[in-house]
Design an enzyme around this catalytic site. Structure first.
Site, mmCIF file in Angstrom:
data_model
loop_
_atom_site.group_PDB
_atom_site.id
_atom_site.type_symbol
_atom_site.label_atom_id
_atom_site.label_comp_id
_atom_site.label_asym_id
_atom_site.label_seq_id
_atom_site.Cartn_x
_atom_site.Cartn_y
_atom_site.Cartn_z
ATOM 1 N N ASP A 115 42.929 47.163 38.369
ATOM 2 C CA ASP A 115 42.030 46.045 38.605
ATOM 3 C C ASP A 115 42.628 44.824 37.915
ATOM 4 O O ASP A 115 43.243 44.938 36.854
ATOM 5 C CB ASP A 115 40.652 46.385 38.019
ATOM 6 C CG ASP A 115 39.615 45.315 38.291
ATOM 7 O OD1 ASP A 115 39.958 44.290 38.903
ATOM 8 O OD2 ASP A 115 38.460 45.506 37.884
ATOM 9 N N GLY A 149 41.348 42.511 36.286
ATOM 10 C CA GLY A 149 40.664 42.045 35.085
ATOM 11 C C GLY A 149 39.598 41.009 35.371
ATOM 12 O O GLY A 149 38.900 40.567 34.466
ATOM 13 N N ASP A 203 40.203 37.273 40.981
ATOM 14 C CA ASP A 203 39.074 36.685 41.700
ATOM 15 C C ASP A 203 37.943 36.410 40.722
ATOM 16 O O ASP A 203 37.986 36.833 39.574
ATOM 17 C CB ASP A 203 38.574 37.628 42.803
ATOM 18 C CG ASP A 203 38.027 38.937 42.236
ATOM 19 O OD1 ASP A 203 38.427 39.328 41.117
ATOM 20 O OD2 ASP A 203 37.198 39.591 42.898
ATOM 21 N N ASP A 262 35.761 53.496 43.190
ATOM 22 C CA ASP A 262 35.896 53.832 41.778
ATOM 23 C C ASP A 262 34.608 53.452 41.071
ATOM 24 O O ASP A 262 33.855 52.601 41.548
ATOM 25 C CB ASP A 262 37.065 53.072 41.148
ATOM 26 C CG ASP A 262 36.693 51.622 40.852
ATOM 27 O OD1 ASP A 262 36.469 51.302 39.675
ATOM 28 O OD2 ASP A 262 36.605 50.813 41.797
#
Length: 376
Positions: free
Chosen positions: A92, A94, A146, A271
């Site tokens: 990911d 972050g 994002d 997830d």
């Protein structure tokens, strides 16, 4: 990365496929255990691979950037060498962690500025920098930076946020195309569809992401405060546009019922920290319903934890013993519960895959959703 679609459910949009990476092949739909700092809490990799049967795990850019730090990971030869996990890893970007800091971060055109939750030191994530960090980590699948808007955001804020995310994505995509992996294998880059709970913004974002032509795509900004039915509606809106020949990753979801409903709407990858986090607090998910292991009703129940469960812990330990461990605040309780829950989640998506291929997923899903939401 290659994605091969193998089957689609005859009654809906559920899909079974194969994702091939340089660290192995992933059978979809798949649930990915969360290994935030390069480890899945309370679970050895031996158990993760051989008992739980995980095919891919997550690492988190924010946490790995702060600890152990990018230089250590480079010296080790990437996260695979550092933690000894030989199968695929997704990181990911972050963005969600920075979003959750709220009072300790500021979002600007150049990127996200934040203070470390560890020592208060100042840092900044730019779209380009996050690509570079994930190159150093060595994830097989990297995510774009994002802004994750809350599910209750008003339209004007959501529109402004999507504009920022879009500009960040364009910069991150360019950096990805200009760079190569550091360790001799291919890394994929997934853009993220945002837009909060507004269909027009979601469609706009999904079309923009589709036009980018990445090897896979993610759906973010859901399961962050909006009702479950709204989340399902947004998945349907987005998946009407996202290409069918690329994997679709729904980020941070969710309960067993959420996972089944997402699969039914064409999601391939998911997830969530729920199986391990809730497990450490005594909540066990099973195909028959949910058990609170602190409940006194299990005090003298010496039957197996789950006689038909997929993990060795289900047949080795009794309900009474596991309850005793939780009441005694014994670390072993957290280990058993984490292994059980993750094994159940992987069993659930594997069963979903089997029923998709056999053509009766919809019927099976309806019954299973009713079962897994029951309180035992």
């Amino acid at each position: 990365m290659e994605f091969k679609l193998q089957a689609t459910d005859k009654q809906g949009k559920a899909r079974a496929g194969l994702i091939t990476t340089d660290h192995g092949t992933i059978a979809t739909p798949i649930f990915m255990p969360v290994g935030t700092v390069g480890s899945v809490k309370a679970v050895h990799f031996h158990e993760l691979e051989n008992d739980i049967k995980a095919q891919i795990i997550l690492g988190n850019t924010y946490h790995l950037y702060l600890r152990p730090g990018i230089e250590i990971l480079k010296q080790a030869g990437g996260l695979h060498k550092f933690n000894s996990w030989t199968k695929p890893i997704l990181t990911d970007s972050g963005g969600f962690q920075v979003f959750s800091l709220s009072s300790n971060r500021k979002l600007k055109e150049d990127g996200a500025h934040f203070r470390s939750h560890i020592d208060g030191s100042k840092h900044a994530f730019t779209p380009e920098g996050v690509v570079d960090i994930q190159r150093a980590i060595g994830a097989d699948i990297m995510m774009a930076l994002d802004e994750c808007t809350p599910g209750t955001a008003d339209y004007d804020y959501a529109k402004k946020s999507l504009g920022l995310t879009t500009r960040w994505l364009q910069r991150g995509w360019e950096r990805y195309k200009q760079t190569e992996g550091l360790y001799g294998y291919h890394q994929s880059f997934f853009p993220i569809v945002q837009g909060c709970t507004y269909p027009d913004l979601r469609r706009q974002a999904a079309q923009m992401v589709t036009d980018l032509g990445a090897e896979g795509n993610a759906i973010g900004g859901l399961a962050v405060g909006e009702p479950a039915e709204v989340m399902y509606d947004m998945i349907e809106v987005v998946n009407e546009i996202l290409p069918t020949d690329r994997p679709r990753y729904l980020m941070g979801v969710g309960t067993p019922a959420n996972i089944l409903e997402a699969i039914d709407r064409g999601v391939d990858m998911m997830d969530c920290v729920m199986p391990t986090r809730n497990g450490r607090n005594g909540m066990l998910f099973t195909r028959h319903g949910i058990m609170n292991m602190r409940n006194k009703k299990w005090e003298n129940d010496f039957s197996p934890l789950q006689e038909d469960g997929p993990s060795y812990v289900d047949r080795t330990y009794s309900k009474a013993y596991v309850r005793h461990l939780f009441v005694s605040q014994e670390i072993l309780a957290m280990q058993i519960a984490s292994i059980h829950n993750l094994a159940f989640y992987l069993w659930l998506v594997n069963e979903a895959r089997r029923h998709i291929i056999e053509g009766d997923f919809k019927t099976w899903k309806t019954e299973m959703v009713e079962n897994v939401t029951r309180r035992l």
